[in-house]
Write a protein that holds these residues in place. Structure first.
Motif, PDB file in Angstrom:
ATOM      1  N   ASP A 273       0.777  -1.880  -0.153  1.00 50.64           N
ATOM      2  CA  ASP A 273      -0.334   0.012   0.467  1.00 50.64           C
ATOM      3  C   ASP A 273       1.203   1.397  -0.232  1.00 50.64           C
ATOM      4  N   GLY A 274       0.331   2.247  -0.816  1.00 50.09           N
ATOM      5  CA  GLY A 274       1.113   3.558  -0.300  1.00 50.09           C
ATOM      6  C   GLY A 274       1.785   4.169  -1.558  1.00 50.09           C
ATOM      7  N   SER A 275       2.728   5.369  -1.745  1.00 49.85           N
ATOM      8  CA  SER A 275       3.176   6.118  -2.825  1.00 49.85           C
ATOM      9  C   SER A 275       4.383   4.969  -3.339  1.00 49.85           C
ATOM     10  N   GLY A 276       5.344   4.325  -1.416  1.00 50.55           N
ATOM     11  CA  GLY A 276       6.283   3.405  -2.281  1.00 50.55           C
ATOM     12  C   GLY A 276       6.621   2.270  -2.662  1.00 50.55           C
ATOM     13  N   ALA A 277       4.899   1.944  -3.249  1.00 54.21           N
ATOM     14  CA  ALA A 277       5.109   0.479  -2.991  1.00 54.21           C
ATOM     15  C   ALA A 277       5.181  -0.133  -3.853  1.00 54.21           C
ATOM     16  N   GLY A 320      21.914  -5.353   8.102  1.00 59.44           N
ATOM     17  CA  GLY A 320      20.797  -4.581   9.143  1.00 59.44           C
ATOM     18  C   GLY A 320      20.617  -2.905   9.056  1.00 59.44           C
ATOM     19  N   LEU A 321      21.169  -1.923   8.103  1.00 61.71           N
ATOM     20  CA  LEU A 321      20.485  -0.895   7.986  1.00 61.71           C
ATOM     21  C   LEU A 321      19.437  -0.314   7.855  1.00 61.71           C
ATOM     22  N   PRO A 322      18.233   0.534   8.532  1.00 61.85           N
ATOM     23  CA  PRO A 322      16.604   0.802   8.492  1.00 61.85           C
ATOM     24  C   PRO A 322      16.731   1.317   6.885  1.00 61.85           C
ATOM     25  N   VAL A 323      15.411   0.483   6.346  1.00 59.66           N
ATOM     26  CA  VAL A 323      15.707   1.286   5.384  1.00 59.66           C
ATOM     27  C   VAL A 323      14.962   2.279   5.393  1.00 59.66           C
ATOM     28  N   ASP A 324      14.837   3.449   5.427  1.00 57.70           N
ATOM     29  CA  ASP A 324      14.499   4.805   5.121  1.00 57.70           C
ATOM     30  C   ASP A 324      15.836   5.641   5.625  1.00 57.70           C
ATOM     31  N   GLY A 333       6.070   3.143   7.123  1.00 59.76           N
ATOM     32  CA  GLY A 333       4.715   2.452   7.617  1.00 59.76           C
ATOM     33  C   GLY A 333       4.158   2.369   6.185  1.00 59.76           C
ATOM     34  N   VAL A 334       5.438   1.850   4.815  1.00 58.76           N
ATOM     35  CA  VAL A 334       4.432   0.944   3.752  1.00 58.76           C
ATOM     36  C   VAL A 334       4.133  -0.176   4.061  1.00 58.76           C
ATOM     37  N   ALA A 359       9.332  -2.050   5.891  1.00 54.15           N
ATOM     38  CA  ALA A 359      10.724  -2.227   7.052  1.00 54.15           C
ATOM     39  C   ALA A 359      10.435  -3.389   8.048  1.00 54.15           C
ATOM     40  N   VAL A 360       9.731  -3.258   8.774  1.00 52.72           N
ATOM     41  CA  VAL A 360      10.397  -5.282   9.379  1.00 52.72           C
ATOM     42  C   VAL A 360      10.035  -6.168   8.887  1.00 52.72           C
ATOM     43  N   LEU A 361       9.147  -5.923   8.154  1.00 50.10           N
ATOM     44  CA  LEU A 361      10.460  -7.885   6.807  1.00 50.10           C
ATOM     45  C   LEU A 361      10.707  -7.898   6.704  1.00 50.10           C
ATOM     46  N   ALA A 362      11.600  -6.297   6.221  1.00 48.02           N
ATOM     47  CA  ALA A 362      12.604  -5.911   5.723  1.00 48.02           C
ATOM     48  C   ALA A 362      14.398  -7.028   6.815  1.00 48.02           C
ATOM     49  N   GLU A 363      13.995  -6.159   8.337  1.00 51.83           N
ATOM     50  CA  GLU A 363      14.767  -6.472   9.489  1.00 51.83           C
ATOM     51  C   GLU A 363      14.224  -8.260   9.711  1.00 51.83           C
TER      52      GLU A 363
END
Length: 603
Positions: A273-277, A320-324, A333-334, A359-363
């Motif tokens: 969802d969202g603009s970064g989909a 391990g870097l945060p996606v943002d 919040g995507v 971001a949670v899934l990426a972590e």
């Protein structure tokens, strides 16, 4: 948010972008178009709509009134269908072709009764005029048989307007859909009151499922009913919602949709969802890229190409870097959705459904990669799910991957849950069968040990050679590697069958049967080495002694049987110790001229 609700939301967004057909229509494979004059006669020969050349010509995807759900009955589609219905012709035996054509003619006379639309009256005139024998008289192509056909007026054909696109045809179709006897109820997917779908549209594109489609929600036996409810009333989903979630799912399941990957036997779709989909979906597709060329699966995604597209992002995730931080264009919040489907007769089994912030899934994926890390690493620094899964299969063939394993493992990765134990048993089985102890297999075993058994082990599971590890399996694996090195040093590398080829399976599962024989067998080899290179013999004997010294005699250093987790540590210890005999490039540089194994250097 439920899975169906999320799919309905995805449909609404795609509808705004014009990517899916409106309610009541469906993207279907259409091969030929019959162009009519206003008096119902064919204006020209049938127009071949297929795309491509030679035998690889494929039908064109076209939005047409959604098809009837056929099981064993006869049910014609509105203004389009295959030739057995439309023309009364089929390439096969066609025992009931006549009935199907009669049903198509009768239904359209009923549906289009009283219409004054010139296109629809032309179709009725065509059906009155047509006889199946005319197919040969008109010299229409044989390859047309059993293909789907649509109609158009010749004057509108070049404008791309078919009969089912005409406003009059759409109004009749809307009336036909609203004229059912469906009961009214609150839709479980949208929460609105509406007519309940008795049968849900078919979902197509799931690998291994019926080509005609299958269902997620389906009740067709008396045993499935309750409180007098039949079929769709048992789980009320409105007709609009049922159409929406199936349309979205069918779009995601298309090969070129960019929202689909094949993970084992699970056809996996994902959307955001969202603009970064788009960014999030590209990253996810690269992470879980599938078999190059599709192998036994039905995809043509190139793993290397897909991984290269997002290689930089994957490196950042592995660090391990945060996606943002490295993708500021990906808003926080995507929401991301991952759905795994597998065939189950005429129905579909939902293997997993995961919804969370990207971001949670990426972590969680980064933690999965960290658990896989071993030294020395595998040649492929970012192995895909498919690359890892074939290490569990006989002959490394996709079709030999255990059912359910891929889906359960992927769900565990995405939810940070314990891994399926069949993953460990599958790898151990392969190691005992072929003795190929490589970085990928050892990494998988290490990841299961960390995720499932970390609390029961003495210390952490080592990434590289750990001389302080006291786990029995790890020590035995190291000892086995030293005995193999003794044999290699004495006899060279051109031995027909090494001790690993003969004894790895037994040594890793039943040490007591093997290690006494290995100890006695190493004595003549050590003697031979001592005559040629005394220093090397001392190094090897010291390596054996160092391992034996930390074993605990009271704990039975050579047990009759090793459980699976100790067998996993055996493989890890063997891998670490064996590779310690092969110095890295940096070691060679530091030790001038040291091209021989580490033991010889020390001598």
């Amino acid at each position: 948010m439920s899975m169906l609700t999320a799919l309905v939301g995805a449909y609404d967004r795609m509808l705004e972008r014009g990517e899916v057909p409106p309610f009541g229509y469906s993207q279907e494979k259409i091969s030929f178009l019959v162009s009519l004059t206003r008096d119902g006669r064919p204006a020209i020969a049938p127009v071949d709509l297929r795309e491509g050349t030679g035998r690889k010509r494929l039908p064109r995807m076209m939005a047409v009134p959604r098809p009837e759900k056929r099981t064993s009955g006869i049910a014609p589609n509105y203004l389009w269908d295959k030739t057995s219905y439309v023309l009364g012709l089929t390439a096969g035996a066609g025992k009931r072709t006549g009935q199907e054509h009669s049903a198509f003619v009768a239904s359209h006379r009923e549906w289009l009764a009283g219409t004054q639309d010139p296109g629809l009256t032309a179709l009725l005139a065509f059906l009155d005029w047509w006889r199946p024998e005319m197919f040969a008289d008109l010299d229409w192509p044989e390859e047309m048989k059993d293909q789907n056909i649509v109609f158009a007026l010749e004057e509108e054909r070049l404008r791309g307007l078919c009969l089912h696109d005409r406003p009059a045809a759409r109004r009749i179709w809307e009336r036909l859909q609203a004229g059912g006897t469906a009961s009214q109820a609150v839709c479980l997917a949208t929460g609105t009151v509406g007519p309940v779908a008795r049968l849900h549209p078919a979902i197509k594109g799931v690998w291994g499922a019926q080509s005609s489609g299958a269902s997620i929600v389906s009740f067709n036996l008396d045993a499935f009913t309750s409180y007098g409810h039949e079929q769709g009333d048992n789980a009320p989903v409105s007709e609009a919602a049922a159409f929406a979630y199936v349309a979205a799912l069918n779009r995601f399941l298309e090969r070129d949709s960019g929202h689909r990957i094949q993970v084992g036997d699970a056809s996996t779709v994902f959307w955001a969802d969202g603009s970064g989909a788009a960014v999030a979906e590209a990253v996810f597709s690269g992470i879980f890229a599938e078999a190059p060329g599709g192998a036994a699966m039905d995809s043509a995604v190139d793993e290397n190409v897909e991984a290269a597209k997002v290689g930089t992002i994957l490196d950042k995730i592995r660090q391990g870097l945060p996606v943002d931080e490295f993708r500021p264009d990906l808003p926080q919040g995507v929401r991301f959705h991952v759905l795994g489907l597998a065939p189950n007769a005429a129905r579909l089994s939902v293997r997993f459904y995961v919804e969370d912030e990207f971001a949670v899934l990426a972590e969680r994926y980064a933690r999965h990669i960290a658990r896989l890390r071993v030294e020395p690493p595998a040649r492929d620094a970012a192995p895909s799910m498919w690359r890892l899964l074939i290490e569990t299969a006989t002959l490394r063939k996709s079709e030999n991957i255990r059912p359910n394993l891929a889906g359960e493992w992927m769900r565990a990765i995405l939810t940070d849950a314990p891994y399926p134990l069949t993953l460990m048993s599958s790898v151990l089985e392969r190691l005992r069968a072929d003795g190929d102890v490589n970085a990928l297999r050892v990494g998988i075993l290490k990841s299961v040990l960390i995720r499932n058994f970390a609390k029961t082990l003495k210390g952490e599971v080592p990434v590289s050679l750990d001389l302080d590890c006291r786990e029995p399996g790890y020590l035995l694996g190291r000892l086995f590697a030293v005995y193999e090195q003794v044999q290699t040093a004495a006899l060279g590398r051109n031995v027909n069958a090494t001790i690993k080829d003969k004894y790895y399976g037994a040594a890793s599962s039943q040490p007591r049967k093997v290690f006494a024989h290995l100890a006695s067998g190493s004595m003549p080899h050590l003697s031979r080495i001592g005559k040629q290179r005394p220093g090397h013999r001392v190094v090897l004997e010291r390596a054996i002694a160092d391992i034996m010294e930390v074993m605990s005699p009271g704990d039975d250093p050579f047990p009759a049987h090793l459980p699976d987790r100790q067998q996993s540590l055996f493989a890890l210890g063997y891998y670490h110790q064996r590779n310690a005999f092969f110095p890295s490039k940096s070691d060679k540089t530091d030790k001038t001229g040291a091209a021989e194994p580490a033991g010889e250097d020390a001598a």
